[in-house]
Design a protein around this motif. Structure first.
Motif, PDB file in Angstrom:
ATOM      1  N   SER A 165       5.731  -2.169   3.024  1.00 21.34           N
ATOM      2  CA  SER A 165       5.807  -1.345   4.231  1.00 21.34           C
ATOM      3  C   SER A 165       4.892  -0.153   4.056  1.00 21.34           C
ATOM      4  O   SER A 165       4.711   0.351   2.944  1.00 21.34           O
ATOM      5  CB  SER A 165       7.251  -0.874   4.474  1.00 21.34           C
ATOM      6  OG  SER A 165       7.672  -0.008   3.434  1.00 21.34           O
TER       7      SER A 165
ATOM      8  N   ARG B  47      -3.758  -2.358   1.718  1.00 21.98           N
ATOM      9  CA  ARG B  47      -4.094  -3.466   0.825  1.00 21.98           C
ATOM     10  C   ARG B  47      -5.600  -3.648   0.702  1.00 21.98           C
ATOM     11  O   ARG B  47      -6.123  -3.967  -0.367  1.00 21.98           O
ATOM     12  CB  ARG B  47      -3.457  -4.764   1.340  1.00 21.98           C
ATOM     13  CG  ARG B  47      -1.951  -4.854   1.151  1.00 21.98           C
ATOM     14  CD  ARG B  47      -1.430  -6.166   1.718  1.00 21.98           C
ATOM     15  NE  ARG B  47       0.018  -6.308   1.555  1.00 21.98           N
ATOM     16  CZ  ARG B  47       0.723  -7.309   2.074  1.00 21.98           C
ATOM     17  NH1 ARG B  47       0.122  -8.234   2.808  1.00 21.98           N
ATOM     18  NH2 ARG B  47       2.031  -7.364   1.879  1.00 21.98           N
TER      19      ARG B  47
ATOM     20  N   VAL C  94      -0.280  -1.639   6.643  1.00 22.49           N
ATOM     21  CA  VAL C  94      -0.138  -2.491   5.468  1.00 22.49           C
ATOM     22  C   VAL C  94      -1.465  -3.148   5.119  1.00 22.49           C
ATOM     23  O   VAL C  94      -1.891  -3.168   3.956  1.00 22.49           O
ATOM     24  CB  VAL C  94       0.951  -3.560   5.700  1.00 22.49           C
ATOM     25  CG1 VAL C  94       0.943  -4.590   4.569  1.00 22.49           C
ATOM     26  CG2 VAL C  94       2.326  -2.911   5.799  1.00 22.49           C
TER      27      VAL C  94
ATOM     28  N   THR D  81       5.709  -0.395  -2.278  1.00 27.48           N
ATOM     29  CA  THR D  81       5.064  -1.610  -2.758  1.00 27.48           C
ATOM     30  C   THR D  81       6.015  -2.320  -3.704  1.00 27.48           C
ATOM     31  O   THR D  81       6.990  -1.734  -4.180  1.00 27.48           O
ATOM     32  CB  THR D  81       3.730  -1.289  -3.464  1.00 27.48           C
ATOM     33  OG1 THR D  81       3.042  -2.513  -3.771  1.00 27.48           O
ATOM     34  CG2 THR D  81       3.941  -0.497  -4.747  1.00 27.48           C
TER      35      THR D  81
ATOM     36  N   VAL E 219       2.008  -4.086  -1.210  1.00 25.78           N
ATOM     37  CA  VAL E 219       2.610  -3.228  -0.189  1.00 25.78           C
ATOM     38  C   VAL E 219       3.511  -4.043   0.748  1.00 25.78           C
ATOM     39  O   VAL E 219       3.097  -5.051   1.315  1.00 25.78           O
ATOM     40  CB  VAL E 219       1.521  -2.508   0.633  1.00 25.78           C
ATOM     41  CG1 VAL E 219       2.143  -1.793   1.829  1.00 25.78           C
ATOM     42  CG2 VAL E 219       0.781  -1.511  -0.244  1.00 25.78           C
TER      43      VAL E 219
END
Length: 275
Positions: A165, A48, A44, A186, A163
């Motif tokens: 997961s 990101r 994650v 997301t 996001v």
């Protein structure tokens, strides 16, 4: 709004009718984690972080593809151009699908992407060839995630700020580059809250317009943590049926010059846009 209803002219009427919604993105040191795919690297966080890494990269060449499927009908719109992630501005040449008879539906459309705005040239009948059509993307019910026929590369990346997961799928080769493939979901509303100021308005509109905020994605990052490819799968209800839209953005040629000059007010068409 007529511009939204007939956004791509004769050749893409089927797309406009199918999509329907047009009628009414961390840190830059994520590259090591991407290259090694270490268990300690939270997918994650890695995904990101790719958004800010793009800003650090500055510019890139871009190819886009938007595939819409509903009721047995499947059409794909393709775009190609360049994007400046620091200015959140880009230029794409969008090619529309052929009509059922196999003929080209419309000449390519030039799109200029800017914070809160989409400019289109050669976008439909009734618009003088030397004029641009301007659309305020903060007023679109999809925030221009699908309306323009090509998701704004910055918006495609900024969606990854939301996001919820993500999982590391494995390493792959993409256009001769070794990339790490991540898959997950997301959230549009969460992404809108975390987005940069340039993208916040459009994503906030999308968060209100889509019935479902959760968006599945596949993201491919290179060894420097830069987003090389992202595919989002949007799904929403339209007139009692489900419409699926798969939007893919491919990034390459980082550092390439990108020249985007927005039209002067006198060059923007203010009349009614017809099909």
């Amino acid at each position: 709004m007529v511009v939204q209803q007939h956004w791509l002219g004769r050749g893409a009427c089927a797309v406009a009718a199918v999509v329907g919604v047009a009628a009414t993105a961390g840190c830059s040191n994520g590259g090591d984690a991407v290259a090694d795919a270490r268990p300690s690297a939270d997918p994650v966080v890695v995904v990101r972080s790719a958004v800010d890494t793009l800003v650090d990269a500055g510019t890139a060449r871009a190819r886009t593809a938007m595939e819409t499927a509903a009721g047995g009908t499947r059409v794909t719109i393709r775009g190609e151009g360049g994007y400046d992630f620091r200015r959140a501005m880009g230029r794409l040449r969008v090619v529309l699908p052929k009509d059922p008879a196999g003929a080209s539906g419309h000449q390519p459309i030039t799109e200029l992407l800017a914070p809160g705005a989409l400019y289109m040239k050669d976008r439909g009948a009734g618009v003088p060839p030397d004029k641009w059509v301007r659309v305020d993307t903060t007023t679109l019910t999809d925030g221009n995630l699908v309306t323009g026929g090509a998701t704004d590369p910055a918006a495609a990346a900024e969606l990854l700020r939301g996001v919820r997961s993500a999982a590391f799928v494995g390493h792959e080769e993409l256009a001769g580059v070794r990339v790490a493939h991540y898959r997950g979901t997301t959230d549009i509303a969460h992404a809108a809250k975390a987005a940069s100021p340039q993208a916040r308005g459009a994503l906030s509109a999308a968060a209100k317009g889509f019935a479902e905020d959760t968006v599945p994605f596949d993201a491919y990052l290179d060894s420097e943590g830069r987003l090389r490819k992202v595919r989002h799968q949007f799904s929403f209800a339209n007139q009692g049926r489900t419409v699926d839209v798969a939007s893919t953005t491919l990034l390459y040629g980082f550092g390439s010059p990108v020249d985007v000059r927005l039209p002067e007010p006198a060059d923007i068409y203010a009349g009614r846009v017809r099909m």
